[in-house]
Design a protein around this motif. Sequence first.
Motif, PDB file in Angstrom:
ATOM      1  N   GLN A  89       0.781  -1.045  -0.066  1.00 37.98           N
ATOM      2  CA  GLN A  89      -0.060   0.014   0.126  1.00 37.98           C
ATOM      3  C   GLN A  89       1.117   0.978   0.053  1.00 37.98           C
ATOM      4  OE1 GLN A  89      -2.656   0.274   2.918  1.00 37.98           O
ATOM      5  NE2 GLN A  89      -4.295  -0.721   1.876  1.00 37.98           N
ATOM      6  N   VAL A  90       0.212   2.530  -0.677  1.00 41.18           N
ATOM      7  CA  VAL A  90       0.663   3.849  -0.099  1.00 41.18           C
ATOM      8  C   VAL A  90      -0.376   4.398   0.310  1.00 41.18           C
ATOM      9  CG1 VAL A  90       0.376   3.833  -2.528  1.00 41.18           C
ATOM     10  CG2 VAL A  90       2.278   5.652  -1.503  1.00 41.18           C
ATOM     11  N   GLN A  91       0.824   5.221   1.265  1.00 41.58           N
ATOM     12  CA  GLN A  91      -0.030   6.818   1.292  1.00 41.58           C
ATOM     13  C   GLN A  91      -0.319   7.925   1.190  1.00 41.58           C
ATOM     14  OE1 GLN A  91       0.381   4.420   4.598  1.00 41.58           O
ATOM     15  NE2 GLN A  91      -1.441   3.113   4.097  1.00 41.58           N
ATOM     16  N   ARG A 129       6.092   5.784   0.218  1.00 41.21           N
ATOM     17  CA  ARG A 129       6.872   4.730  -0.515  1.00 41.21           C
ATOM     18  C   ARG A 129       7.433   5.341  -0.661  1.00 41.21           C
ATOM     19  NH1 ARG A 129       5.755   1.442  -4.044  1.00 41.21           N
ATOM     20  NH2 ARG A 129       3.389   0.994  -3.795  1.00 41.21           N
ATOM     21  N   SER A 130       8.517   4.414  -1.514  1.00 38.29           N
ATOM     22  CA  SER A 130       8.873   5.026  -2.947  1.00 38.29           C
ATOM     23  C   SER A 130       7.978   4.764  -4.217  1.00 38.29           C
ATOM     24  CB  SER A 130      10.501   3.401  -2.695  1.00 38.29           C
ATOM     25  OG  SER A 130      10.557   3.960  -4.616  1.00 38.29           O
ATOM     26  N   ILE A 131       8.364   5.074  -5.465  1.00 36.34           N
ATOM     27  CA  ILE A 131       7.254   5.548  -6.012  1.00 36.34           C
ATOM     28  C   ILE A 131       7.900   4.836  -7.313  1.00 36.34           C
ATOM     29  CG2 ILE A 131       6.601   7.526  -5.180  1.00 36.34           C
ATOM     30  CD1 ILE A 131       7.589   9.526  -7.415  1.00 36.34           C
ATOM     31  N   PHE A 132       9.264   4.426  -7.084  1.00 34.43           N
ATOM     32  CA  PHE A 132      10.205   3.810  -8.429  1.00 34.43           C
ATOM     33  C   PHE A 132       8.932   2.782  -8.426  1.00 34.43           C
ATOM     34  CE2 PHE A 132      13.724   5.361  -9.894  1.00 34.43           C
ATOM     35  CZ  PHE A 132      14.364   5.592  -8.548  1.00 34.43           C
ATOM     36  N   THR A 133       7.951   2.212  -7.774  1.00 32.61           N
ATOM     37  CA  THR A 133       7.798   0.867  -8.382  1.00 32.61           C
ATOM     38  C   THR A 133       6.030   1.287  -8.814  1.00 32.61           C
ATOM     39  OG1 THR A 133       6.913   0.140  -5.991  1.00 32.61           O
ATOM     40  CG2 THR A 133       8.471  -1.017  -6.817  1.00 32.61           C
ATOM     41  N   THR A 178       7.176  14.390 -11.010  1.00 32.21           N
ATOM     42  CA  THR A 178       7.797  14.125 -10.129  1.00 32.21           C
ATOM     43  C   THR A 178       9.210  14.113  -9.533  1.00 32.21           C
ATOM     44  OG1 THR A 178       8.355  11.762 -11.313  1.00 32.21           O
ATOM     45  CG2 THR A 178       5.859  12.106 -10.628  1.00 32.21           C
ATOM     46  N   ASP A 179       9.445  13.771  -8.367  1.00 31.17           N
ATOM     47  CA  ASP A 179      10.933  13.889  -8.108  1.00 31.17           C
ATOM     48  C   ASP A 179      11.189  12.263  -6.933  1.00 31.17           C
ATOM     49  OD1 ASP A 179      12.801  14.217  -5.512  1.00 31.17           O
ATOM     50  OD2 ASP A 179      12.720  16.613  -5.908  1.00 31.17           O
ATOM     51  N   THR A 180      11.560  11.576  -7.336  1.00 33.02           N
ATOM     52  CA  THR A 180      11.657  10.200  -7.165  1.00 33.02           C
ATOM     53  C   THR A 180      12.624   9.891  -5.286  1.00 33.02           C
ATOM     54  OG1 THR A 180      13.458   9.713  -8.687  1.00 33.02           O
ATOM     55  CG2 THR A 180      11.234   8.951  -8.763  1.00 33.02           C
ATOM     56  N   GLY A 181      13.445  11.392  -5.692  1.00 33.03           N
ATOM     57  CA  GLY A 181      14.351  11.221  -4.070  1.00 33.03           C
ATOM     58  C   GLY A 181      13.468  11.608  -2.731  1.00 33.03           C
ATOM     59  N   ASP A 221      -0.964   1.077  -8.531  1.00 29.76           N
ATOM     60  CA  ASP A 221       0.791   0.058  -8.532  1.00 29.76           C
ATOM     61  C   ASP A 221      -0.108  -1.200  -8.694  1.00 29.76           C
ATOM     62  OD1 ASP A 221       0.973  -0.226  -4.847  1.00 29.76           O
ATOM     63  OD2 ASP A 221      -0.455  -1.127  -5.888  1.00 29.76           O
ATOM     64  N   VAL A 222       0.421  -2.491  -9.080  1.00 26.83           N
ATOM     65  CA  VAL A 222      -0.053  -3.902  -9.228  1.00 26.83           C
ATOM     66  C   VAL A 222      -0.676  -3.681  -7.737  1.00 26.83           C
ATOM     67  CG1 VAL A 222       1.646  -4.648 -10.398  1.00 26.83           C
ATOM     68  CG2 VAL A 222       1.963  -4.444  -8.356  1.00 26.83           C
TER      69      VAL A 222
END
Length: 115
Positions: free
Chosen positions: A1-3, A26-30, A71-74, A99-100
Amino acid sequence: QVQLVESGGGLVQPGGSLRLSCAASRSIFTISSMGWYRQPPGKQRELVAGISSGGRTNYAEPVKGRFTISTDTGKNAVYMQMNSLKPEDTAVYYCNAVDVRGEYWGQGTQVTVSS
């Protein structure tokens, strides 16, 4: 999950600018895609802008040339720069992520464009 937590809304005069931010837990890479939706008073929620994990963007016709999503992945964040705001941009703006495992929404931030 992501908030997702939005910020940056407020009251602005017509022609003004605002920058909305959305912080992910959490990381947005995925995350496959992220976007901004809005819900004007008495109307349905609508897509404003989206960005894929590959960086491809899309915009609703009414905001093309005025809004920019990034976006800013960092920082695990997505932003939307809104320029030349109009009264019809008044709405609650929601951050969205897909996401998936599913789709996620922030709590929304109010943007009011009025003189």
